[in-house]
Design an enzyme around this catalytic site. Structure first.
Site, PDB file in Angstrom:
ATOM      1  N   ASP A 261       5.062   1.174  11.112  1.00 32.01           N
ATOM      2  CA  ASP A 261       5.005   0.604  12.461  1.00 32.01           C
ATOM      3  C   ASP A 261       6.344   0.715  13.182  1.00 32.01           C
ATOM      4  O   ASP A 261       6.387   0.958  14.385  1.00 32.01           O
ATOM      5  CB  ASP A 261       4.572  -0.874  12.368  1.00 32.01           C
ATOM      6  N   HIS A 266      10.852   4.072  15.648  1.00 33.34           N
ATOM      7  CA  HIS A 266      11.928   3.425  16.404  1.00 33.34           C
ATOM      8  C   HIS A 266      13.267   3.393  15.645  1.00 33.34           C
ATOM      9  O   HIS A 266      14.312   3.735  16.179  1.00 33.34           O
ATOM     10  CB  HIS A 266      11.548   1.974  16.742  1.00 33.34           C
TER      11      HIS A 266
HETATM   12  C1  BG6 Z   1       5.822  -1.577  18.576  1.00 33.44           C
HETATM   13  C2  BG6 Z   1       5.238  -2.102  17.292  1.00 33.44           C
HETATM   14  O1  BG6 Z   1       5.952  -0.188  18.527  1.00 33.44           O
HETATM   15  O2  BG6 Z   1       7.082  -2.168  18.804  1.00 33.44           O
HETATM   16  C3  BG6 Z   1       5.147  -3.610  17.311  1.00 33.44           C
HETATM   17  O3  BG6 Z   1       3.957  -1.546  17.086  1.00 33.44           O
HETATM   18  C4  BG6 Z   1       6.489  -4.204  17.646  1.00 33.44           C
HETATM   19  O4  BG6 Z   1       4.697  -4.107  16.070  1.00 33.44           O
HETATM   20  C5  BG6 Z   1       7.060  -3.582  18.910  1.00 33.44           C
HETATM   21  O5  BG6 Z   1       6.339  -5.600  17.807  1.00 33.44           O
HETATM   22  C6  BG6 Z   1       8.477  -4.051  19.148  1.00 33.44           C
HETATM   23  O6  BG6 Z   1       8.915  -3.632  20.395  1.00 33.44           O
HETATM   24  P1  BG6 Z   1      10.067  -4.409  21.152  1.00 33.44           P
HETATM   25  O7  BG6 Z   1      10.340  -3.572  22.347  1.00 33.44           O
HETATM   26  O8  BG6 Z   1       9.532  -5.772  21.464  1.00 33.44           O
HETATM   27  O9  BG6 Z   1      11.213  -4.476  20.198  1.00 33.44           O
END
Ligand code: BG6
Length: 507
Positions: A261, A266
């Site tokens: 995920d 990321h």
């Molecule tokens: C998403 C995930 O890609 O990013 C989620 O699927 C996560 O599980 C989210 O909560 C987090 O994004 P941000 O921008 O809130 O850090």
């Protein structure tokens, strides 16, 4: 809106230009992402005059939905989630460019044919020509049928004389595959119909100002480069901790887990920016070439090393959530120790840590340098110096802080102090939302902040052996942790073995 009248306070970045004529189709138009992120981002772009008059949005969904109701729901979403204040005139402008098209199913050729006819009609009404942007905000199992249909429709359109210089770009949401094999298959299918420069694999972390600022901080300052390597750096930590639990997404999460995920996409993107070599230009491919080299340099691990260098956790209560298997082994927490095995980084541990239902919501990168030689200080307790540390805060409190040592006035005591940079304090305005930047980039054809095919496959190539070792029981099962804690206690032992500890936001 044809004349660009961008005010400094609201522009995405200086030099932003209005995007070319285009009709954008959103697959999964009645979903949460469209309402909470995509339309608010498009509205924010409209307010900044970054969208041309020759622009329209066609939402495609399976649900029966009248156009007026669709527009109204999106308008409410904009009121709630847009970054910029409500502007009735801009909303009217945008609202008139929003359409809804229902289709039986994402893989239904007939529905795609009808959609194409609608796109032609809508495009004529606003004078958008033949440029198309497709946004796939749909369940991953629907990616392939949609792409295939879009490809076939495109072939037919070209046969029927559609101009060859018009573009058809596709933005694909994550998860982009679930392992190397599925990512390769998806890439192969996409490549059959769309050249790589028309493919935009979205990773919303790259749309965050603070993530982009990693490059500016590194290469816009002379200061760091000489000490940004294994001669000086002791360790790197990248943490993305979330307070939220999996909530209503348990069904998806059960097929994903923390590694798939957040880490393979990321966090690997952030790691690549932190560890890459300087580029010779900021062109999309120069930047992505260097990021790719970082992923390629990740030292492969045997199953024994995986057991040692990875750790999983699961918060108490996860198994009781709706949609979760009672014996689920899915990790809601993951810690990894990786090594970028090249001249710059060999020997420097890179710790990645991510979890849900943790104490705080914080995403940051911590560069910790080695200790100064133990010559002048450190003899008495109050003259101990701490190692220098740069904390890049991705969110919240966007900015960065540098830890240094200073003499306390009037005594010989030494204390660590912070030099702090805070986005909001320095620049005043709230930074643009990630989707605002990324949608605009896709509309103008800039793929720098999107994941390239080889990047996505290389990332899966790193993660696959880990998933396999976990699956085959060659590494410890997830350790339980209390909701609202910093994760399993075993994670402290995990890093403690190296004589180190996790950085806490207050450090
Ligand atoms: C998403 C995930 O890609 O990013 C989620 O699927 C996560 O599980 C989210 O909560 C987090 O994004 P941000 O921008 O809130 O850090």
């Amino acid at each position: 809106m044809s004349e660009s009248t961008i005010s400094n306070s609201t522009s995405v970045r200086s030099g932003s230009r209005q995007s070319p004529p285009c009709v954008m189709t959103i697959f999964g138009a009645t979903g949460d992402l469209t309402r909470r992120k995509l339309l608010p981002a498009l509205y924010d772009l409209a307010v900044q005059d970054l969208l041309p008059d020759e622009f329209a949005i066609v939402g495609f969904g399976r649900r029966a939905q009248d156009e007026a109701g669709f527009r109204q729901s999106l308008g409410e979403g904009i009121k709630e989630f847009a970054r910029l204040p409500w502007d009735e005139e801009k909303w009217k402008w945008l609202e008139g460019r929003i359409f809804y098209q229902q289709g039986e199913g994402y893989g239904d050729a007939n529905a795609h044919q009808k959609l194409e006819e609608r796109l032609v009609e809508v495009s004529k009404s606003v004078g958008a020509g033949d440029n198309r942007l497709y946004y796939l905000s749909i369940p991953p199992e629907e990616f392939a049928p949609v792409i295939q249909n879009l490809g076939e429709v495109r072939k037919a359109a070209l046969k029927n004389g559609a101009p060859k210089d018009a573009w058809r770009r596709v933005i694909v949401e994550k998860p982009f595959g679930t392992d190397l094999k599925s990512a390769r298959e998806l890439n192969a299918l996409i490549a059959k119909y769309f050249p790589e420069d028309e493919v935009f694999r979205i990773d919303h972390y790259l749309g965050k100002e603070t993530v982009q600022n990693i490059l500016t901080l590194r290469f816009g300052n002379l200061l760091w480069e000489p000490i940004w390597n294994n001669h000086f750096v002791d360790q790197i930590q990248i943490v993305v901790s979330e307070k939220v639990d999996v909530g209503k997404r348990a069904g998806y999460y059960e097929t994903s887990g923390a590694l798939r995920d957040m880490v393979v996409n990321h966090m690997f993107q952030v790691m690549s920016l932190v560890c890459m070599e300087p580029t010779t230009s900021l062109s999309a491919d120069d930047v992505r070439d260097e990021k790719l080299k970082v992923l390629r340099a990740i030292k492969p691990m045997t199953p024994e090393q995986i057991a040692h260098n990875t750790l999983r956790g699961q918060y108490e209560g996860y198994k009781q959530a709706e949609g979760v298997a009672p014996d689920s082994q899915v990790e809601t927490y993951v810690a990894l120790k990786l090594e970028v095995d090249n001249w710059r980084w060999s020997g420097v541990p890179i710790y990645l840590r991510h979890g849900k239902n943790l104490e705080e919501r914080v995403s940051e990168v911590v560069i910790r340098w080695k200790d100064v030689p133990n010559v002048l200080y450190n003899e008495e307790e109050n003259t101990q110096v701490k190692s220098n540390m740069l904390v890049m805060r991705i969110q919240p409190n966007d900015g960065f802080a540098l830890r240094m040592n200073a003499k306390v006035p009037g005594s010989n005591e030494i204390r660590d102090v912070r030099m702090n940079f805070d986005y909001a304090e320095t620049f005043g305005a709230e930074p643009p939302e990630a989707y605002e930047r990324l949608l605009h980039d896709a509309l103008i054809g800039d793929s720098t902040l999107f994941t390239r095919r080889d990047e996505s496959e290389t990332a899966w190539g790193i993660v696959d052996p880990i998933l396999n070792a976990w699956h085959e029981g060659k590494a410890p099962a997830p350790f339980e942790y209390a909701p609202g804690s910093w994760g399993p206690k075993e994670a402290d032992e995990f890093i403690g073995r190296d004589g180190r500890r996790w950085h806490k936001p207050v450090d």
